[in-house]
Design a protein around this motif. Structure first.
Motif, mmCIF file in Angstrom:
data_model
loop_
_atom_site.group_PDB
_atom_site.id
_atom_site.type_symbol
_atom_site.label_atom_id
_atom_site.label_comp_id
_atom_site.label_asym_id
_atom_site.label_seq_id
_atom_site.Cartn_x
_atom_site.Cartn_y
_atom_site.Cartn_z
ATOM 1 N N LEU A 165 0.830 -1.207 0.000
ATOM 2 C CA LEU A 165 0.000 0.000 0.000
ATOM 3 C C LEU A 165 0.864 1.257 0.000
ATOM 4 N N ARG A 166 1.900 1.272 0.819
ATOM 5 C CA ARG A 166 2.773 2.442 0.882
ATOM 6 C C ARG A 166 3.580 2.585 -0.406
ATOM 7 N N HIS A 167 3.995 1.481 -0.978
ATOM 8 C CA HIS A 167 4.812 1.515 -2.193
ATOM 9 C C HIS A 167 4.060 2.160 -3.357
ATOM 10 N N VAL A 168 2.751 1.929 -3.439
ATOM 11 C CA VAL A 168 1.974 2.463 -4.564
ATOM 12 C C VAL A 168 1.336 3.810 -4.230
ATOM 13 N N GLY A 169 1.698 4.389 -3.102
ATOM 14 C CA GLY A 169 1.244 5.734 -2.788
ATOM 15 C C GLY A 169 -0.027 5.833 -1.975
ATOM 16 N N LEU A 170 -0.555 4.709 -1.494
ATOM 17 C CA LEU A 170 -1.769 4.748 -0.673
ATOM 18 C C LEU A 170 -1.377 4.861 0.802
ATOM 19 N N GLU A 171 -0.680 5.937 1.112
ATOM 20 C CA GLU A 171 -0.150 6.143 2.456
ATOM 21 C C GLU A 171 -1.265 6.287 3.486
ATOM 22 N N ASP A 172 -2.310 7.013 3.126
ATOM 23 C CA ASP A 172 -3.414 7.212 4.069
ATOM 24 C C ASP A 172 -4.066 5.882 4.425
ATOM 25 N N THR A 173 -4.327 5.053 3.418
ATOM 26 C CA THR A 173 -4.925 3.743 3.681
ATOM 27 C C THR A 173 -4.001 2.887 4.534
ATOM 28 N N ALA A 174 -2.702 2.942 4.252
ATOM 29 C CA ALA A 174 -1.742 2.148 5.022
ATOM 30 C C ALA A 174 -1.714 2.592 6.486
ATOM 31 N N ARG A 175 -1.674 3.885 6.719
ATOM 32 C CA ARG A 175 -1.618 4.366 8.105
ATOM 33 C C ARG A 175 -2.914 4.060 8.849
ATOM 34 N N ARG A 176 -4.043 4.297 8.199
ATOM 35 C CA ARG A 176 -5.314 4.019 8.872
ATOM 36 C C ARG A 176 -5.462 2.521 9.144
ATOM 37 N N GLY A 177 -5.064 1.710 8.176
ATOM 38 C CA GLY A 177 -5.125 0.270 8.395
ATOM 39 C C GLY A 177 -4.220 -0.162 9.532
ATOM 40 N N ALA A 178 -3.018 0.410 9.601
ATOM 41 C CA ALA A 178 -2.088 0.064 10.672
ATOM 42 C C ALA A 178 -2.651 0.464 12.036
ATOM 43 N N LEU A 179 -3.224 1.659 12.120
ATOM 44 C CA LEU A 179 -3.805 2.103 13.390
ATOM 45 C C LEU A 179 -4.973 1.204 13.804
ATOM 46 N N GLU A 180 -5.779 0.785 12.847
ATOM 47 C CA GLU A 180 -6.890 -0.117 13.175
ATOM 48 C C GLU A 180 -6.371 -1.468 13.659
ATOM 49 N N LEU A 181 -5.316 -1.959 13.035
ATOM 50 C CA LEU A 181 -4.726 -3.218 13.490
ATOM 51 C C LEU A 181 -4.223 -3.109 14.924
ATOM 52 N N LEU A 182 -3.701 -1.958 15.280
ATOM 53 C CA LEU A 182 -3.132 -1.766 16.612
ATOM 54 C C LEU A 182 -4.187 -1.475 17.674
#
Length: 522
Positions: A499-516
């Motif tokens: 996700l971060r590699h293709v520029g979907l930084e917002d989705t990656a961060r929100r997904g990471a926060l939800e996982l945590l």
């Protein structure tokens, strides 16, 4: 008027009309009997679907791995229904060549199987993929296979409004597409318009149950009764359909006979007729799309709330719909959903009045209720800004910070926070995308940190990207993260890295926060 009296009055005309109706409906009913099952097994058989002729047998394809061996070839200048969408590339940030060199059937299968893992960030990403305008795959050939798969996935998610909008964008009134539009109408209370479309479309061949339903809805009870007699005479309704249709046309005639047996697999058409005869079926155990039927004014308040909660968990409706239902009136009782409504209303009142002390007291109870219902992200979306505007005290202050990280304002919330401990410092780092110098607190945190600090694309992801198959790569990332939620934490790292590699930084961060922050494991 009782159906037997109607039929006795129409006996002479029935013999002639049977023949005429048979000519117009026999072929359609035969096609219905042979039509292949849809990917969604609860669709109503409202119109006959032409049966595709089998293709000559081919040599089976041989593949050495999970990825497709070949890329597709295209036909130029043909119709492209699969390119239809509601969100432009400018709105999604995704390229128009989203599917690259992928094969239509494999993309459709991947969309059908995609698992967002009950994580709202991934649910939102999947919804974006389904609604995105994008060039049709190279081998689409104007068949609409991918468009139909996208619509079916929306229906399976309970996103009926989005599915109907995509149906309209596709512009097809072919039977396969109309069936889905008709069912959306049945579940959202707009069936009269759908019946008008069906009756006015010469290319559609309504099945007997759908024709009878629409005739009755239009007030032509005599024609509906005659059509049922025709269907009975020709053997084109099952015993179950016959019993339901007869009772639908004249429920008074069957008063005192007891309820009909509940169908093993209700369709939207069957569900609406069961409701019409006074024997409504609970939607709790039915596919999530049926929950929309409980949002109509005819449903009770409790049923509306429970349906909205189910749809909100799936990301199929906006949180504001939930807000409106929760605050519509005072709770009617206590326990279960009513405790949730009361806790929500008390917090809402405290925030509306600007009473920080009262809000600090009410927030933990409201959060506990929403956590129990897995509605944390809709709750955060509704309340994070108002919580941030108050100076809360005690445990509520730390709780409000974590709630804010689950909202669209997560980065702003993190930037305004002075971390109280290493756990908060790590959360702030994830929200800001800057993890240098902060330490993860558990195994999930370590999997997340690796995607930000030492990212490395998995070989399967690299192959998909090399072929410009970004859409499939994003579906792969979803599946990897879902695998991580179940315990394979390497999947979390792989998915977030992509996700971060293709520029979907917002989705990656929100997904990471939800996982945590969310309990979505196992």
């Amino acid at each position: 008027m009782p159906i037997d009296k109607v039929l006795r009055g129409l006996t002479e005309r029935a013999s002639v009309s049977c023949a005429l109706l048979a000519l117009s409906l026999c072929a359609g009913t035969a096609a219905r009997a042979e039509a292949p099952l849809s990917a969604i097994d609860w669709l109503s058989q409202s119109v006959a679907v032409p049966v595709a002729q089998p293709l000559p047998p081919e040599e089976p394809a041989v593949s050495a791995g999970a990825l497709p061996a070949d890329v597709a070839v295209s036909t130029l200048d043909g119709p492209a229904p699969d390119a239809a969408g509601l969100l432009s590339p400018q709105a999604t940030g995704l390229p128009r060549a989203l599917w690259g060199l992928g094969r239509t059937d494999e993309i459709a299968a991947a969309l059908t199987a995609a698992d967002p893992g009950n994580l709202p960030a991934l649910q939102s990403l999947l919804l974006t993929l389904l609604l995105a305008e994008a060039e049709a795959p190279a081998d689409a050939a104007g068949r609409g296979v991918l468009l139909l798969a996208r619509i079916d996935r929306l229906l399976a998610m309970g996103a009926l409004d989005q599915a109907q909008a995509l149906l309209e964008a596709g512009g097809s009134q072919a039977p396969d597409f109309f069936r889905r539009s008709f069912d959306v109408a049945l579940l959202t209370g707009t069936e009269d318009r759908a019946c008008e479309v069906m009756q006015a479309a010469p290319d559609l061949a309504p099945t007997f149950p759908a024709r009878i339903f629409c005739l009755a809805r239009s007030g032509d009870w005599n024609a509906a009764a005659l059509t049922l007699r025709t269907a009975q005479a020709l053997g084109f309704v099952t015993e179950e359909e016959d019993a339901l249709l007869s009772r639908f046309l004249d429920p008074d005639l069957y008063e005192g006979e007891g309820d009909l047996p509940a169908p093993a697999r209700p369709t939207p058409l069957g569900w609406r007729m069961m409701e019409a005869v006074g024997e409504p079926l609970s939607t709790h155990t039915l596919p999530i799309a049926f929950s929309h039927a409980e949002l109509r004014d005819a449903a009770g308040w409790k049923a509306q709330i429970e349906a909205a909660e189910r749809l909100a968990r799936a990301g199929a409706i906006e949180p504001n719909l939930l807000l409106g239902l929760y605050t519509e009136r005072l709770p009617a009782a206590s326990g279960g959903v009513w405790d949730r409504v009361e806790a929500f209303q008390r917090l809402d009142a405290a925030l509306t009045s600007g009473n920080a002390e009262e809000a600090s007291r009410r927030l933990p109870a409201a959060w506990a209720q929403m956590t129990g219902a897995e509605l944390e992200v809709p709750f955060a979306t509704l309340f994070s800004e108002r919580l941030a505007d108050l100076t809360l005290t005690g445990p509520a202050a730390a709780l409000a910070f974590r709630i804010g990280l689950l909202s669209p304002r997560y980065e702003r919330i993190a930037m305004a926070r002075t971390a109280a401990d290493p756990a908060e410092a790590f959360l702030v780092g994830v929200a800001r995308g800057a993890l240098a110098g902060v330490a993860p607190q558990d195994a999930m945190g370590r999997a997340v940190a690796q995607a930000f600090l030492t990212p490395a694309l998995a070989p399967d992801a690299q192959v998909l990207l090399d072929q410009n198959r970004l859409g499939e790569a994003l579906l792969w990332a979803m599946d990897r993260i879902a695998t991580g939620v179940q315990g394979d934490l390497r999947g979390v790292t792989d998915g977030l890295t992509l996700l971060r590699h293709v520029g979907l930084e917002d989705t990656a961060r929100r997904g990471a926060l939800e996982l945590l922050l969310l309990e979505r494991r196992g």
